[in-house]
Design a protein around this motif. Structure first.
Motif, PDB file in Angstrom:
ATOM      1  N   VAL A 171       0.837  -1.201   0.000  1.00 52.70           N
ATOM      2  CA  VAL A 171       0.000   0.000   0.000  1.00 52.70           C
ATOM      3  C   VAL A 171       0.874   1.254   0.000  1.00 52.70           C
ATOM      4  O   VAL A 171       0.631   2.220  -0.746  1.00 52.70           O
ATOM      5  CB  VAL A 171      -0.957   0.003   1.206  1.00 52.70           C
ATOM      6  CG1 VAL A 171      -1.715   1.327   1.292  1.00 52.70           C
ATOM      7  CG2 VAL A 171      -1.939  -1.154   1.114  1.00 52.70           C
ATOM      8  N   VAL A 172       1.906   1.241   0.848  1.00 46.02           N
ATOM      9  CA  VAL A 172       2.811   2.399   0.907  1.00 46.02           C
ATOM     10  C   VAL A 172       3.539   2.573  -0.422  1.00 46.02           C
ATOM     11  O   VAL A 172       3.672   3.694  -0.938  1.00 46.02           O
ATOM     12  CB  VAL A 172       3.822   2.229   2.065  1.00 46.02           C
ATOM     13  CG1 VAL A 172       4.904   3.299   1.986  1.00 46.02           C
ATOM     14  CG2 VAL A 172       3.098   2.304   3.399  1.00 46.02           C
ATOM     15  N   GLY A 173       4.019   1.471  -0.991  1.00 44.50           N
ATOM     16  CA  GLY A 173       4.696   1.558  -2.280  1.00 44.50           C
ATOM     17  C   GLY A 173       3.781   2.074  -3.379  1.00 44.50           C
ATOM     18  O   GLY A 173       4.206   2.851  -4.241  1.00 44.50           O
ATOM     19  N   PHE A 174       2.523   1.640  -3.351  1.00 43.63           N
ATOM     20  CA  PHE A 174       1.558   2.124  -4.344  1.00 43.63           C
ATOM     21  C   PHE A 174       1.382   3.633  -4.225  1.00 43.63           C
ATOM     22  O   PHE A 174       1.387   4.350  -5.236  1.00 43.63           O
ATOM     23  CB  PHE A 174       0.219   1.409  -4.150  1.00 43.63           C
ATOM     24  CG  PHE A 174      -0.878   1.942  -5.019  1.00 43.63           C
ATOM     25  CD1 PHE A 174      -0.993   1.540  -6.337  1.00 43.63           C
ATOM     26  CD2 PHE A 174      -1.797   2.852  -4.518  1.00 43.63           C
ATOM     27  CE1 PHE A 174      -2.003   2.038  -7.153  1.00 43.63           C
ATOM     28  CE2 PHE A 174      -2.814   3.357  -5.319  1.00 43.63           C
ATOM     29  CZ  PHE A 174      -2.917   2.942  -6.639  1.00 43.63           C
ATOM     30  N   CYS A 175       1.218   4.118  -2.996  1.00 44.22           N
ATOM     31  CA  CYS A 175       0.999   5.555  -2.800  1.00 44.22           C
ATOM     32  C   CYS A 175       2.237   6.372  -3.156  1.00 44.22           C
ATOM     33  O   CYS A 175       2.136   7.461  -3.738  1.00 44.22           O
ATOM     34  CB  CYS A 175       0.602   5.828  -1.352  1.00 44.22           C
ATOM     35  SG  CYS A 175      -1.015   5.174  -0.878  1.00 44.22           S
ATOM     36  N   ASN A 176       3.429   5.863  -2.813  1.00 40.20           N
ATOM     37  CA  ASN A 176       4.654   6.631  -3.023  1.00 40.20           C
ATOM     38  C   ASN A 176       5.166   6.593  -4.455  1.00 40.20           C
ATOM     39  O   ASN A 176       5.760   7.579  -4.922  1.00 40.20           O
ATOM     40  CB  ASN A 176       5.748   6.123  -2.085  1.00 40.20           C
ATOM     41  CG  ASN A 176       5.513   6.523  -0.638  1.00 40.20           C
ATOM     42  OD1 ASN A 176       4.789   7.466  -0.361  1.00 40.20           O
ATOM     43  ND2 ASN A 176       6.108   5.784   0.281  1.00 40.20           N
ATOM     44  N   PHE A 177       4.944   5.469  -5.146  1.00 40.43           N
ATOM     45  CA  PHE A 177       5.581   5.293  -6.446  1.00 40.43           C
ATOM     46  C   PHE A 177       4.598   5.131  -7.613  1.00 40.43           C
ATOM     47  O   PHE A 177       4.825   5.676  -8.688  1.00 40.43           O
ATOM     48  CB  PHE A 177       6.521   4.086  -6.411  1.00 40.43           C
ATOM     49  CG  PHE A 177       7.619   4.218  -5.409  1.00 40.43           C
ATOM     50  CD1 PHE A 177       8.721   5.010  -5.678  1.00 40.43           C
ATOM     51  CD2 PHE A 177       7.550   3.570  -4.191  1.00 40.43           C
ATOM     52  CE1 PHE A 177       9.748   5.145  -4.754  1.00 40.43           C
ATOM     53  CE2 PHE A 177       8.571   3.697  -3.258  1.00 40.43           C
ATOM     54  CZ  PHE A 177       9.666   4.492  -3.535  1.00 40.43           C
TER      55      PHE A 177
END
Length: 235
Positions: free
Chosen positions: A131-137
């Motif tokens: 989820v964090v990777g989706f939001c950041n990248f």
């Protein structure tokens, strides 16, 4: 005749008319042209030039396009408010989508722990990382593609879309979400911090994320815009 209607459609879109209004207008003109052709074919002068005479009666492209372009209420928001559409709205959408993703993650973690605050499954860190990777990248790139697709569909001039893509890429590179899952001894946390700071490594992180975002969004848009411009020049 098809070429005239294609040219008219391009003139309408370039003039700021919304695509759905342009489609409706063209459909009405085609129906009206069919009626005019039928009338000309029944005329005593002969049917061999009926289509040409019908087009002459319908009007030239400049007149037909000007009648619609002059009506500001039919214009798209990208034409009436390009700054809001291409510069402000994508960054707001990025913040809103990231907030929704974090809210969904919090609800999922809360549900997994249950009312007694039990241990999380072993795959929970992988879920949070995804989820964090989706939001950041991923999310900044997806929104950049949506911005570019809107600009291409609306036939917008490149200035505001390019500026919007650059701003969105910068915002996506600056903002960095961080998540710490709760444990038996500590509460979970959601952090929002800039990717740049006094340390050189922070600026390096910001720079490569900015370059990545621009490469994946601005480069395809400019390439398509240049190729479309070349096709128009050849036509």
């Amino acid at each position: 005749m098809p070429g005239s209607f294609d040219l008219l459609r391009e003139r309408l879109l370039q003039g700021g008319v919304r695509p759905r209004h342009a489609r409706r207008y063209l459909a009405e003109l085609k129906d009206h042209l069919a009626d005019l052709v039928a009338e000309e074919r029944q005329a005593a002068t002969g049917p061999q030039h009926a289509e040409a005479r019908a087009m002459a009666r319908l009007g030239n492209v400049d007149v037909l396009a000007g009648a619609m372009i002059a009506r500001r209420e039919l214009h798209s928001w990208s034409s009436k408010a390009p700054v809001a559409t291409y510069v402000i709205a994508p960054s707001v959408a990025l913040a809103a989508c990231a907030a929704l993703a974090m809210a969904g993650l919090v609800m999922t973690v809360t549900s997994l722990r249950g009312g007694s605050g039990g241990a999380l499954p072993n795959w929970s860190p992988s879920l949070a990382g995804a989820v964090v990777g989706f939001c950041n990248f991923v999310l900044p790139v997806l929104l950049g593609w949506a911005l570019a697709a809107t600009a291409i569909r609306q036939r917008s001039r490149a200035l505001w879309p390019v500026l919007g893509i650059v701003v969105l890429a910068a915002v996506g590179a600056v903002v960095e979400l961080q998540v710490t899952l709760p444990s038996a001894t500590a509460h979970g946390e959601i952090g929002l911090s800039p990717s740049f700071g006094p340390a050189f490594s922070h600026w390096t992180s910001f720079a490569w994320r900015l370059v990545l975002n621009l490469t994946l969004t601005l480069t395809p848009y400019l390439g398509f815009s240049l190729s479309r411009g070349g096709d128009r020049a050849e036509a």
